[in-house]
Design a protein around this motif. Structure first.
Motif, short mmCIF file in Angstrom:
data_model
loop_
_atom_site.label_atom_id
_atom_site.label_comp_id
_atom_site.label_asym_id
_atom_site.label_seq_id
_atom_site.Cartn_x
_atom_site.Cartn_y
_atom_site.Cartn_z
N TYR A 243 4.63 16.85 -29.60
CA TYR A 243 4.66 15.76 -28.62
C TYR A 243 5.71 15.99 -27.54
CZ TYR A 243 0.94 13.21 -30.69
OH TYR A 243 -0.30 12.86 -31.11
N LYS B 54 0.92 6.96 -18.29
CA LYS B 54 1.00 7.71 -19.54
C LYS B 54 2.38 8.32 -19.77
CE LYS B 54 -3.87 8.72 -19.78
NZ LYS B 54 -4.91 9.71 -19.52
N ARG B 55 3.04 8.74 -18.69
CA ARG B 55 4.37 9.34 -18.85
C ARG B 55 5.41 8.28 -19.17
NH1 ARG B 55 4.16 14.63 -16.59
NH2 ARG B 55 2.02 14.89 -15.89
N THR C 239 -6.75 11.47 -33.50
CA THR C 239 -5.68 12.16 -32.78
C THR C 239 -6.08 12.41 -31.32
OG1 THR C 239 -6.55 14.21 -33.69
CG2 THR C 239 -4.63 13.29 -34.75
N TYR D 196 -1.03 14.82 -36.74
CA TYR D 196 -1.69 15.94 -37.41
C TYR D 196 -1.15 16.06 -38.82
CZ TYR D 196 -3.26 16.62 -32.77
OH TYR D 196 -3.85 16.39 -31.55
N GLU E 283 -7.60 10.27 -29.40
CA GLU E 283 -7.22 9.07 -28.66
C GLU E 283 -5.72 9.08 -28.38
OE1 GLU E 283 -8.68 5.32 -30.04
OE2 GLU E 283 -6.89 4.30 -29.35
N GLN E 284 -4.94 9.50 -29.38
CA GLN E 284 -3.50 9.57 -29.20
C GLN E 284 -3.17 10.55 -28.06
OE1 GLN E 284 -1.42 7.67 -31.42
NE2 GLN E 284 0.08 8.07 -29.82
N LEU E 285 -3.90 11.67 -28.03
CA LEU E 285 -3.66 12.66 -26.98
C LEU E 285 -3.97 12.10 -25.60
CD1 LEU E 285 -4.97 16.07 -28.32
CD2 LEU E 285 -2.63 15.37 -27.87
N MET E 286 -4.97 11.21 -25.56
CA MET E 286 -5.40 10.69 -24.27
C MET E 286 -4.38 9.78 -23.60
SD MET E 286 -8.06 12.04 -23.30
CE MET E 286 -7.40 13.47 -24.06
N VAL E 287 -3.39 9.27 -24.38
CA VAL E 287 -2.34 8.48 -23.73
C VAL E 287 -1.12 9.33 -23.43
CG1 VAL E 287 -2.97 6.18 -24.50
CG2 VAL E 287 -1.60 7.62 -25.97
N THR E 288 -1.24 10.64 -23.64
CA THR E 288 -0.16 11.54 -23.22
C THR E 288 -0.59 12.19 -21.90
OG1 THR E 288 -1.02 13.56 -24.21
CG2 THR E 288 0.23 12.11 -25.65
N PRO E 289 0.33 12.82 -21.20
CA PRO E 289 -0.05 13.39 -19.90
C PRO E 289 -0.86 14.68 -20.00
CG PRO E 289 2.36 13.33 -20.18
CD PRO E 289 1.77 12.90 -21.45
N VAL E 290 -1.32 15.08 -21.19
CA VAL E 290 -2.08 16.33 -21.30
C VAL E 290 -3.30 16.25 -20.38
CG1 VAL E 290 -3.55 15.62 -23.24
CG2 VAL E 290 -3.02 18.01 -22.93
N LEU F 99 -6.76 3.78 -21.31
CA LEU F 99 -7.75 4.53 -22.09
C LEU F 99 -9.16 4.03 -21.81
CD1 LEU F 99 -6.22 4.79 -25.66
CD2 LEU F 99 -6.89 6.69 -24.21
N SER G 243 -2.52 8.59 -36.51
CA SER G 243 -3.21 9.62 -35.76
C SER G 243 -2.29 10.76 -35.35
CB SER G 243 -3.89 9.02 -34.54
OG SER G 243 -2.97 8.21 -33.86
N ILE H 210 4.04 18.32 -25.19
CA ILE H 210 2.96 17.68 -24.44
C ILE H 210 3.53 16.87 -23.29
CG2 ILE H 210 1.43 15.67 -24.61
CD1 ILE H 210 -0.11 17.94 -25.40
N TYR H 211 4.69 16.24 -23.54
CA TYR H 211 5.29 15.44 -22.47
C TYR H 211 6.11 16.30 -21.52
CZ TYR H 211 3.75 11.05 -24.47
OH TYR H 211 2.98 10.02 -24.90
N TYR I 299 2.60 4.94 -27.22
CA TYR I 299 1.46 4.24 -27.82
C TYR I 299 1.32 4.67 -29.27
CZ TYR I 299 -3.51 3.23 -28.77
OH TYR I 299 -4.69 2.79 -29.33
N GLU J 74 -2.33 8.09 -14.87
CA GLU J 74 -1.56 9.30 -15.22
C GLU J 74 -0.06 9.04 -15.23
OE1 GLU J 74 -2.71 12.06 -16.61
OE2 GLU J 74 -4.65 11.07 -16.48
#
Ligand code: ADP
Ligand code: MG
Lengths: 370, 323
Positions: B101, B76-77, A206, B89, A208-215, B53, B87, B104-105, B81, B73
């Motif tokens: 999600y 990513k927006r 998860t 929760y 890695e999944q987070l790393m492709v979001t803008p977080v 990544l 992956s 997060i966005y 992916y 950056e």
């Protein structure tokens, strides 16, 4: 900079409430540890099983035996009737101390001669041996003194020491151990929880999944730390309550000061958790790395062993351990009622160490992600 | 409009091992680009580089006109992916995962609510809203993962083996979903190792031992001269006792290759040898067999190209039999 922090906190709290077993263990384990350590670890040794082989038997000799019993440090468990029986009661483990009074004990005393009383000590248990030896020495000395004073026609020995213990007047081990334990338990729980929460995301992908979001890195990190800081605060309150109400250890100083300084320590241990998570790839490794950090904290922080007696190198190492300072703070506030001006140097060093840990692990955290 | 993806000489090394070697490709908006290759050939590594990544060891790439290293950056927006393993929760419900999600966005509350309902509708997971993700079956998990990566309305989606390990019906339904979305203008980069999925893509790339061997539309690939040499034809033969028939065929000197395909044999033979082939098989005791000319399948394409590559790698000049 903090992009995504709200979402991460929201999600993290769901994880926490969805896993009631962990939540329960977090409260139960410190409770158990506190009870075991608090009640069972008694560094004072009392009622040492003692075998007495009294070859004299007249009132003078019985007076000596009584002095031993009355000290409460010795408890007569056997009265063997031969030298061999005396030795064998120690070998068997029945008694840890053997006292042998010679047949001419009274005679020699009355004649004003020296008399030798033999004390056998089981050295395999060094704490008991040391304590037994010290107390027995003191008793013999007292007995001798009172005999000598009598012959000099004095009622009392010339010097009398009147000790007054300022803090912890009963010198109870519990009062000494439990505050240290509070710090240890706090460190254990917050560090492990934080480390696991992050490593689990590595394991399941998860992260890695987070790393492709803008977080943002910082948002993610703080979002992870803040919920566990809350848990840590609840935990601390819980453990302190146990200390106060189960063990009756009063908090002499200011509760607010304790809370404030605890917060500094809390962020240090959260930082340690973060550090563990940047080193470990999975939960088993996290456990191992955490153990490597916990072990010196237990042994060197002054929790059990006084730091004053440590070899120089180890002493210096112990001064790098955050728990060292927090234990000083805890004992200071709880037992001596110390205030801010007494403890600020400890708190300042703790803050410096904590900041170093947090910044280091934050930088490492960035790296592991990219 | 710039192409959706442009890669120029993209290379990634792990120590001495090169996982992706000098890959250049271009993908236009609206394409469904199928990326094929055996396990360990570098598909995931390439996707990771395109998503920002992983840094390339050399070469560069742009995604939606943005540089994958300097402008990751912004990328990513703009992209969605779906990683190779599930992956999300597992201890969050379907709805909670989607909410997470959406937050997060950074979707505003009202837009988040609308988008969550939209993607629930798109993947049809409405009945499972309140279920924990761990309770879902493989197919539904993939739909949820797709929904989560769609919540911010990306124009470009990277899906890494989205159909691995799910049943054939779920597989087909997932693909129909992708076509629906592609119809709305979403570009897809999908890795797979199913041939039938490859046939459905508008464009295909084939990566083998870290090297991109071919890239193009399925038809372009089937017409490659390396796949069917000028003096050869592809034939389908229905014969009894397939295994011994194959052995017999391979012993004829005008047969370049013979392999079993389900209930028939696919044969690559010199041109104008069909009648001779029937005669020879009859003589060998296989009776009257049926021989028809067929175009190469994608599998033929990949098998041929792979063999050619292997012999090239071995440093020998390709003998005729290897074709
Ligand atoms: N982080 C990494 N470190 C070292 N080797 C890696 C790493 N990631 C991938 N590889 C190696 O690169 C090769 C290609 O992997 P991958 O891109 O996952 O292949 P695929 O997705 O096509 O199965 C594999 O041999 C794998 O072992
Ligand atoms: Mg892969």
């Amino acid at each position: 900079m903090l992009w995504g922090i709200g979402a991460v906190i929201y999600k993290e709290f769901i994880h926490i409430v969805r896993d009631p077993i962990t939540l329960f263990l977090m409260l139960l384990i410190p409770g158990i540890q506190l009870t075991i350590f608090g009640f069972a670890i008694d560094l004072e040794v009392k009622h040492i099983p003692t075998a007495v082989y009294n070859l004299d038997g007249r009132p003078e000799s019985r007076q000596l035996v009584d002095a031993f019993v009355n000290s409460a440090y010795f408890k007569i468990v056997a009265t063997p009737l031969s030298n061999d029986a005396l030795v064998s009661s120690i070998v068997r483990g029945e008694a840890k101390i053997g006292l042998k009074i010679p047949p001419d004990y009274t005679d020699r005393l009355l004649l004003g001669q020296d008399v030798t009383v033999q004390l056998l000590i089981d050295g395999s248990d060094s704490t008991v041996a040391m304590q037994g030896l010290n107390v027995a020495n003191a008793i013999a000395l007292r007995q001798s003194l009172s005999i000598v004073s009598r012959s000099l026609n004095r009622e009392q020995p010339p010097i009398e020491l009147r000790p007054r213990v300022l803090f912890n007047p009963d010198m109870k081990t519990v009062n000494f151990m439990v505050p240290g334990l509070v710090g240890l338990v706090m460190q254990l729980v917050t560090m492990l929880l934080t480390a696991f929460a992050i490593v689990r995301e590595k394991e399941t992908g998860t992260l890695e999944q987070l790393m492709v979001t803008p977080v943002s890195r910082f948002g993610l990190m703080l979002g992870k730390l803040i919920p566990y800081a809350c848990i840590g605060a609840i935990e601390t309150t819980f453990v302190l309550s146990l200390m106060r109400f189960l063990f009756g250890v009063h908090i002499a100083g200011s509760l607010w000061l304790l809370a404030g300084f605890s917060l500094i320590f809390l962020f240090t241990t959260l930082g340690l958790g973060l550090l563990v998570s940047t080193i470990a790839e999975n939960q088993v490794q996290a456990m191992q790395v955490a153990f490597v950090i916990i072990l010196p904290s237990v042994l060197l922080s002054g929790f059990v062993f006084p730091q004053e007696n440590m070899p120089k190198v180890i002493y210096w190492a112990s001064q790098l351990i955050p728990l060292t300072y927090f234990i000083r703070i805890l004992r200071g506030i709880i037992m001596r009622g110390a205030g801010f001006y007494d403890l600020w140097p400890q708190a300042a060093i703790l803050a410096v160490i904590g900041l170093t840990v947090l910044v280091t692990s934050a930088l490492r955290f960035r790296k592991t992600l990219s | 409009m710039p192409p959706a993806i442009v890669a120029r000489g993209l290379t990634r090394r792990f120590g001495h091992f090169t996982a992706v070697n000098d890959v250049s490709l271009q993908i236009e908006e609206g394409d469904i680009y199928g990326f094929l290759g055996p396990n360990g050939s570098g598909k995931t590594t390439l996707i990771r580089m395109l998503c920002g990544l992983l840094r390339p060891s050399s070469g560069s790439a742009t995604v939606m006109g943005l540089d994958t290293v300097k402008e990751s950056e912004q990328i990513k927006r703009a992209i969605g992916y779906m990683s190779q393993q599930f992956s999300l929760y597992r201890d969050l419900t379907v709805l909670e995962n989607l909410k997470f999600y959406a937050r997060i966005y950074g979707l505003r509350r009202s837009r988040a609510r609308r988008r969550i309902e939209d993607v629930i509708g798109i993947v049809g997971i409405g009945d499972y809203r309140g279920h924990l993700a761990r309770e879902l079956s493989g197919g539904w998990r993939q739909r949820l993962a797709l929904a989560c990566s769609l919540v911010h309305e990306p124009r470009l989606m990277f899906l890494d083996e989205p159909t691995a390990g799910i049943d054939p019906v779920a597989r087909r339904e997932l693909w129909n979903l992708l076509f629906d979305l592609a119809g709305q203008g979403v570009t897809f980069f999908v890795t797979t190792h199913y041939m039938d999925e490859a046939e459905r893509c508008s464009h295909i790339g084939y990566i083998y031992f870290s090297n991109l061997i071919v890239s193009g539309t399925p038809n372009e690939l089937k017409q490659l001269p390396e796949v069917t040499p000028r003096e050869a034809v592809r034939l389908e033969i229905r014969a009894p006792r397939l295994a011994s028939a194959m052995r017999a065929l391979n012993s004829f000197d005008y047969v370049l290759d013979a392999t079993i395909f389900a209930d028939s044999l696919h044969v690559l033979a010199q041109t104008n040898t069909e009648e001779r082939l029937q005669r020879d098989l009859a003589r060998e005791g296989f009776g009257e067999v049926q021989v028809i000319r067929i175009p190469p399948s994608l599998e033929d394409v990949f098998v041929t190209l792979t063999r050619k590559r292997d012999t090239d790698r071995a440093g020998t000049t390709a003998p005729a039999e290897a074709l």
